[in-house]
Design a protein around this motif. Structure first.
Motif: not given
Length: 360
Positions: A37-44
């Motif tokens: 999928t194009s689902r991305l999770f970003v931790v910042s």
């Protein structure tokens, strides 16, 4: 079969550690994606308004950074020198089911969300066991567990569960692996265990979810411990093998029976490069900003080992290179060895050009 012990814990909301509204830019630290999928999770991480560490946000995007939705992380602890605190890994099977490994001394604990990060629960696979690895397939979880005391672990086993992680079944591993660490990889019910060390090359495969293991004639791949295997089908495997200061890359089209090298230049483990398998026949490989490669990004096509120079990443250090398909990818790019120069970049043309993604 062992039932899990669940302990509900409070989540860290996106603003719970803010004394005031945050205006400083975030520093990207980790990217996770949902396979296929194009689902991305970003931790910042952020500084302004931070009242206690670690000061982290979790955001989700399905359009490669045009829009973000704020989510929640499990409650994390401060660890000196690590901006991620005690967060070791973060992975997602889909939009609702996510998994985090959190360290606590010599123990690594598994936390699970089944409601899109609104709540996280500590899931104890079995009393007295620590979880050292977690692998997700489209419909199940595999975990490597062991008894650990003061950083010494033994009695390694492989556990498997449905994605809800509520009930686990245990499988023993070959006796040659039970007292030492190994690398785990899985695709559907195919599971691989490997150890690579001087004068030792062990590769075991199971076609029934880890119930029965068969030893394969493993070729020594030159790793100092174990190769990180990435299966992209039931038979196509990519391998990333640390050899000390350097890293080598290999490909197998027959489940590990035979391997071919896909390295072109010398890849330093501290040279700022990255490797990302994308499909059974395609991987992205950036050697870092070395004299030989000059930061060029290559597509590796297998079988055949054909390299295609597709673009350039001007970064002194690259982490979390993630392509969701042949054209769309993101990367965390450190341009000057500092958080202030670290950006999340995206490509919409297969890596030919890159642009900055502005985090909330």
């Amino acid at each position: 079969m062992v039932a899990l012990i669940l302990t509900t814990v409070s989540v860290v909301s996106a603003t719970s550690s803010l004394a005031a509204s945050t205006t400083s830019p975030s520093t990207p630290l980790m990217v996770a994606n949902v396979a296929g999928t194009s689902r991305l999770f970003v931790v910042s991480g952020f500084i302004e308004g931070c009242t206690y560490e670690p000061c982290l946000r979790l955001e989700e995007t399905t359009d490669f950074g045009d829009h973000f939705t704020m989510l929640h992380l499990p409650a994390l602890s401060y660890v000196a020198g690590n901006p991620l605190g005690n967060l070791r890994t973060l992975t997602f099977a889909n939009a609702q089911d996510g998994y985090a490994l959190l360290t606590q001394g010599s123990t690594t604990n598994l936390y699970v969300t089944l409601d899109g990060t609104r709540s996280w629960h500590r899931q104890q696979i079995a009393t007295g066991l620590t979880t050292s690895q977690l692998v997700i397939t489209h419909d199940r979880l595999y975990a490597v567990v062991a008894h650990c005391v003061a950083h010494h672990c033994e009695g390694y086993r492989v556990a498997r569960s449905a994605l809800n992680a509520k009930t686990w079944k245990f499988n023993s591993v070959p006796t040659t692996l039970a007292k030492s660490g190994f690398s785990l990889a899985a695709y559907d019910q195919n599971v691989w265990l490997n150890v690579q060390a001087p004068r030792v090359a062990l590769l075991y495969v199971s076609h029934d979810g880890g119930r029965v293991w068969t030893r394969e004639p493993a070729r020594p791949l030159g790793s100092v411990s174990a190769c990180g295997l990435t299966p992209e089908s039931m038979t196509a495997l990519w391998a990333q093998c640390p050899t000390g200061m350097l890293v080598s890359f290999f490909y197998s089209s027959n489940g590990g029976d035979h391997w071919s090298s896909v390295s072109r230049f010398e890849f330093s483990g501290t040279g700022g490069g990255a490797f990302d398998p994308v499909s059974p026949s395609r991987a992205l490989l950036d050697y870092g900003n070395t004299a030989a490669s000059e930061g060029r990004l290559y597509v590796v096509n297998e079988p055949g080992g054909r390299f295609v120079d597709v673009g350039k990443l001007v970064c002194v250090d690259i982490s979390n290179l993630v392509f969701t398909n042949a054209r769309h990818g993101v990367v965390i790019c450190d341009q000057n060895y500092s958080p202030a120069s670290t950006q999340l970049l995206r490509s919409l043309d297969g890596g030919a050009t890159w642009s900055r993604v502005k985090l909330p």
